[in-house]
Design a protein around this motif. Sequence first.
Motif, PDB file in Angstrom:
ATOM      1  N   LYS A 126      -4.859  -0.277  12.362  1.00  5.99           N
ATOM      2  CA  LYS A 126      -4.304  -1.526  11.836  1.00  5.99           C
ATOM      3  C   LYS A 126      -2.795  -1.408  11.605  1.00  5.99           C
ATOM      4  O   LYS A 126      -2.010  -2.281  11.989  1.00  5.99           O
ATOM      5  CB  LYS A 126      -5.016  -1.882  10.530  1.00  5.99           C
ATOM      6  N   ALA A 130       0.224  -3.407  13.602  1.00 11.98           N
ATOM      7  CA  ALA A 130       1.163  -4.227  12.845  1.00 11.98           C
ATOM      8  C   ALA A 130       2.599  -3.774  13.070  1.00 11.98           C
ATOM      9  O   ALA A 130       3.518  -4.588  13.189  1.00 11.98           O
ATOM     10  CB  ALA A 130       0.821  -4.157  11.360  1.00 11.98           C
ATOM     11  N   HIS A 134       3.005  -6.366  15.858  1.00 13.41           N
ATOM     12  CA  HIS A 134       2.738  -7.427  14.882  1.00 13.41           C
ATOM     13  C   HIS A 134       1.395  -8.100  15.153  1.00 13.41           C
ATOM     14  O   HIS A 134       1.240  -9.307  15.021  1.00 13.41           O
ATOM     15  CB  HIS A 134       3.867  -8.471  14.890  1.00 13.41           C
ATOM     16  N   THR A 135       0.427  -7.274  15.548  1.00 12.43           N
ATOM     17  CA  THR A 135      -0.923  -7.751  15.845  1.00 12.43           C
ATOM     18  C   THR A 135      -1.875  -7.302  14.747  1.00 12.43           C
ATOM     19  O   THR A 135      -1.762  -6.184  14.239  1.00 12.43           O
ATOM     20  CB  THR A 135      -1.404  -7.171  17.197  1.00 12.43           C
ATOM     21  N   ASN A 136      -2.816  -8.181  14.405  1.00 11.85           N
ATOM     22  CA  ASN A 136      -3.779  -7.834  13.364  1.00 11.85           C
ATOM     23  C   ASN A 136      -5.008  -7.176  13.983  1.00 11.85           C
ATOM     24  O   ASN A 136      -5.709  -7.787  14.793  1.00 11.85           O
ATOM     25  CB  ASN A 136      -4.211  -9.082  12.591  1.00 11.85           C
ATOM     26  N   ASP A 138      -8.571  -6.150  13.357  1.00  6.99           N
ATOM     27  CA  ASP A 138      -9.642  -6.438  12.416  1.00  6.99           C
ATOM     28  C   ASP A 138     -10.823  -5.523  12.735  1.00  6.99           C
ATOM     29  O   ASP A 138     -11.311  -5.497  13.865  1.00  6.99           O
ATOM     30  CB  ASP A 138     -10.056  -7.906  12.543  1.00  6.99           C
TER      31      ASP A 138
END
Length: 380
Positions: A126, A130, A134-136, A138
Amino acid sequence: MAQLIDYQQLATLIKQWGVELGFQKVGITDLDLSRHEASLQAWLDKQYHGEMDYMERHGMLRARPAELHPGSVRAICVRMDYLPRNAKFAHVLKQRELAYVSRYALGRDYHKLMRKRLKSLGDRIKNYCAEHAHTNADFRPFVDSAPILERPLAEKAGLGWTGKHSLLMDDKDGSWFFLGELLINLPLPVDQPMQERCGSCTACITICPTQAIVEPYVVDARRCISYLTIEHAGVIAEEFREAMGNRIYGCDDCQLICPWNRYATPTSEQDFVPRHELHAPKLLELWAWSEAQFLSKTEGSPIRRIGFEKWQRNLAIALGNAPPSQHIINALEEQLTQCSDMVREHIDWALEKQRGGVLKQSRQEQRLIRAIEKGLPRDA
């Protein structure tokens, strides 16, 4: 503008991080388990799950992991070895006055340990996503904590192949390992399955004390000693009691006989170091535990979840199978007025076996004495 993630590079990093966190192997797969739905349904229809109602309650959800965590497209599967050094398999199984505990349960419960490390792995992924794009990311970790077919997933991820005993096998480390999964929403590159290498071997099927492996890759849990000593809540049918021997929690026979387990590497994980009280204990010592002692000495152990009543039930059967001894008879009789009706039924069975054995032993000793006397000189 956000930078695109190099998923191949990330997959390599994930495997590196996994090893750093204490996992021996990490693999990645998609979530398509549709080919397992028919065999899962057939297994349930035959009632092979016994009293494990949750198996039937969740039905085909087990073969549809994407529904457990919406948005997930991959499973990161991990393996953690647990084989203890100096496991004393044969030593304990051969000495029927000792208690045999399945070797996975000798140390600390693996569930929390592995889940915590899977969570740490997810957090690293995670943070990486980020920071770099800048990707989430999950994710959700699983260690026997949700209805999921973990072995088929691990097999697809290249962690091993499914043996005829239904356990996952590895050609370098056998089957002495735990499995865990991290469902995640990232389209990571997937690994290739390992080739099945059981060949014509049926050793695990032949060795099973209760013939629970009813056909290759299919286990009738209702006959399995692991199920009977751990999952089964009530009276254990007499047809299985002698075959249980001195196994009071679980059974490792199908793994012990497997040729691939010759290559297994003992674990270096300190949490899996055997507890002294459980490694090669005398049955009578465990039988003497009060409920408070049981709860204290099994704190942090997977054994604790079966409860004191089933613990006594399992021990009573093992004591019935132990070498005939008046000490055992006395110990069993002392508990008759202090235990539940369910446990008492097993004590009665054990007493019948022990008394019959002691009587037979006494007659043999008398015959031996008479034979010796006949052979002695008259003035001896």
